[in-house]
Structures are given as structure tokens and as C-alpha cells.
Scaffold this active site. Structure first.
Site, mmCIF file in Angstrom:
data_model
loop_
_atom_site.group_PDB
_atom_site.id
_atom_site.type_symbol
_atom_site.label_atom_id
_atom_site.label_comp_id
_atom_site.label_asym_id
_atom_site.label_seq_id
_atom_site.Cartn_x
_atom_site.Cartn_y
_atom_site.Cartn_z
ATOM 1 N N ASP A 1 1.056 -1.306 -0.012
ATOM 2 C CA ASP A 1 -0.016 0.221 -0.077
ATOM 3 C C ASP A 1 1.032 1.342 0.029
ATOM 4 O O ASP A 1 2.199 1.354 0.303
ATOM 5 C CB ASP A 1 -0.732 0.131 1.223
ATOM 6 C CG ASP A 1 -1.835 -1.192 1.456
ATOM 7 O OD1 ASP A 1 -2.165 -1.604 0.308
ATOM 8 O OD2 ASP A 1 -2.450 -1.576 2.352
ATOM 9 N N LYS A 2 0.149 2.397 -0.391
ATOM 10 C CA LYS A 2 1.057 3.509 -0.531
ATOM 11 C C LYS A 2 1.760 3.984 0.871
ATOM 12 O O LYS A 2 2.832 4.377 0.763
ATOM 13 C CB LYS A 2 0.118 4.767 -0.820
ATOM 14 C CG LYS A 2 0.669 6.227 -1.074
ATOM 15 C CD LYS A 2 -0.182 6.894 -1.610
ATOM 16 C CE LYS A 2 0.306 8.578 -1.829
ATOM 17 N NZ LYS A 2 -0.449 9.461 -2.199
#
Ligand code: URA
Length: 245
Positions: free
Chosen positions: A110-111
């Protein structure tokens, strides 16, 4: 030694593949007499060499040809795991230009997740590492809200239902500290969307920090600062291919 005709390639093409240069830059290096094959200065860029067999040097340094490339990136927070994105910075923006062609990240972080990300052009290995069939263990360090204990461990081990079609495979939760904010390591063999965040949500905690530490036998190099990458060693590649070390 006789030329292995099947594996031979033009020297300028070899130089492009190994150095990441353009064909005209490769031709220039040859014309400048900077390239030696089997100890002899090469005069023509179209001369054939056999990668892995003929020793090729540029300015006296041996050029190692690898059919596939393998990079380890310590992904920082704030970049997306994608080969390209029109708005956001991607993990590919963080790796050196020479390694970009045909490379892709193996799996997605994920970011806001940090840590180990393998980037390669070896599709077969990438596929095997991600396939649930092969049960490759990924280890994450996690900081979460609220206390965690035996009850949460049992839920993780049981193969939880996080609202997907199928329940998860059993996962391991190693508790390092339990309190208002807790710390742990989580071992999973799948890579479902937001998997660890959803696992903790299901037991009443929220993930504050998530970092991947390993993927199968490949460990994040502690020397790599967030955003830094390096090539895998021959030994790391061998371990990954055999999924053991
Ligand atoms: N689980 C998550 O929730 N996010 C990740 O980035 C990786 C695993």
C-alpha cells in the site's frame, strides 16, 4: 572455444542490455576502443559475443550479463506500487534508469506501507512468489492500536474471515509489545488487498505502521534507507528460486 551460435548476440546489443545505454552510445564505446572481448579490443559493434561465456570488459571492468535482473527496494511511505501513474510517484521512479526496461514490482505494498519490494523482469519467479499455491511467507512488522494477546493470535491462526469469498489461510502473530499501542510481527502466505489492515480491523485494532521485512528467504537489507535499492546477490537469487536458504 567455438562460438555458441544459438546464444551469440551482437556486442552493441550486449552493451545496451548490460549498461542500459543506447545503441549509438554502445557503438561509440566500441569505436573509442574501450571494449574488449576475450582480451581483444573489439573493432566492430556487430561482432558477436556469447553472454555468460565470453568475458567482455568496458574500460577494464568486466561486464556481467544477466538475462534477468533482480532489485530489492526499501519502499518508503508515500509512493505507489505501480509501473506508472499519471499523478503519483511510483516505486519505478525510485530505481536507477538502467534497470527500468521490462521490470515490474512483485506484489503490491500500500502507499503507506514501507519495506521490502522485489522488482524484476523475471515473470516466472514473480508469478511463483505471488501464487497462493506456493505459500511463500511474507513477514511484516506492525504497530497497531490497542492491546493484543492470545485471543488475537488464535483468530489469526484459525484462518480468519475478512469478508472475502474465502477465509484466509492461517497466519502467525508474534507479539513484541502489548499496550495502548502494540507492536508485533505478522507472517502471512497470501497477498490479499489490504490484508493485514483488514485482519487487525477484524480483531478491533487499527494499523498505525506497516513494514515488510521479508518475502520467502529474501530479507530486507537493513543497510538500505527508505527509497534506496540494490541488486540482489547471486546467493539471494539462488535462495529465492529454490524458496529456501
Ligand atoms: N497488508 C496490508 O494491509 N497492506 C500492505 O501493504 C501489505 C499487506
Amino acid at each position: 572455444m567455438e562460438m555458441d551460435v544459438m546464444k551469440a548476440m551482437r556486442l552493441d546489443k550486449f552493451l545496451c542490455a548490460v549498461c542500459g545505454c543506447t545503441r549509438s552510445e554502445a557503438k561509440k564505446m566500441v569505436r573509442q576502443g574501450r571494449v574488449l572481448a576475450a582480451g581483444e579490443t573489439v573493432k566492430k559493434p556487430e561482432q558477436k559475443v556469447v553472454p555468460g561465456q565470453d568475458e567482455v570488459t568496458l574500460d577494464g571492468k568486466e561486464l556481467k550479463y544477466r538475462e534477468y535482473e533482480y532489485l530489492m527496494l526499501n519502499k518508503p511511505k508515500g509512493v505507489v506500487t505501480a509501473t506508472r501513474d499519471s499523478r503519483e510517484q511510483t516505486v519505478m521512479d525510485l530505481i536507477p534508469e538502467v534497470h527500468k526496461k521490462g521490470m515490474f514490482p512483485v506484489g503490491r505494498l500500500d502507499k503507506d506501507t514501507e519495506g521490502l519490494l522485489l522488482i524484476t523482469n523475471d515473470g516466472e519467479l514473480g508469478h511463483r512468489l505471488l501464487s497462493p499455491k506456493h505459500h511463500v511467507t511474507k513477514r511484516y512488522s506492525v504497530t497497531v492500536t490497542g492491546q493484543i494477546g492470545r485471543a488475537q493470535q488464535e483468530v489469526f491462526e484459525s484462518g480468519m474471515d475478512i469478508g472475502d469469498e474465502k477465509p484466509l489461510k492461517p497466519a502467525r502473530l508474534k507479539i513484541l509489545k502489548s499496550g495502548e499501542v502494540s507492536e508485533a510481527e505478522v507472517f502471512i502466505t497470501e497477498g490479499r488487498f489490504h490484508q493485514i489492515k483488514r485482519m487487525f480491523e477484524a480483531v478491533g485494532s487499527q494499523v498505525l505502521k506497516l513494514k515488510r521485512l521479508s518475502m520467502g528467504p529474501l530479507l530486507l537489507d537493513p543497510e538500505l534507507l527508505p527509497g534506496q535499492s540494490r541488486e540482489l546477490t547471486e546467493e539471494e537469487i539462488r535462495c529465492l528460486k529454490e524458496n529456501q536458504c
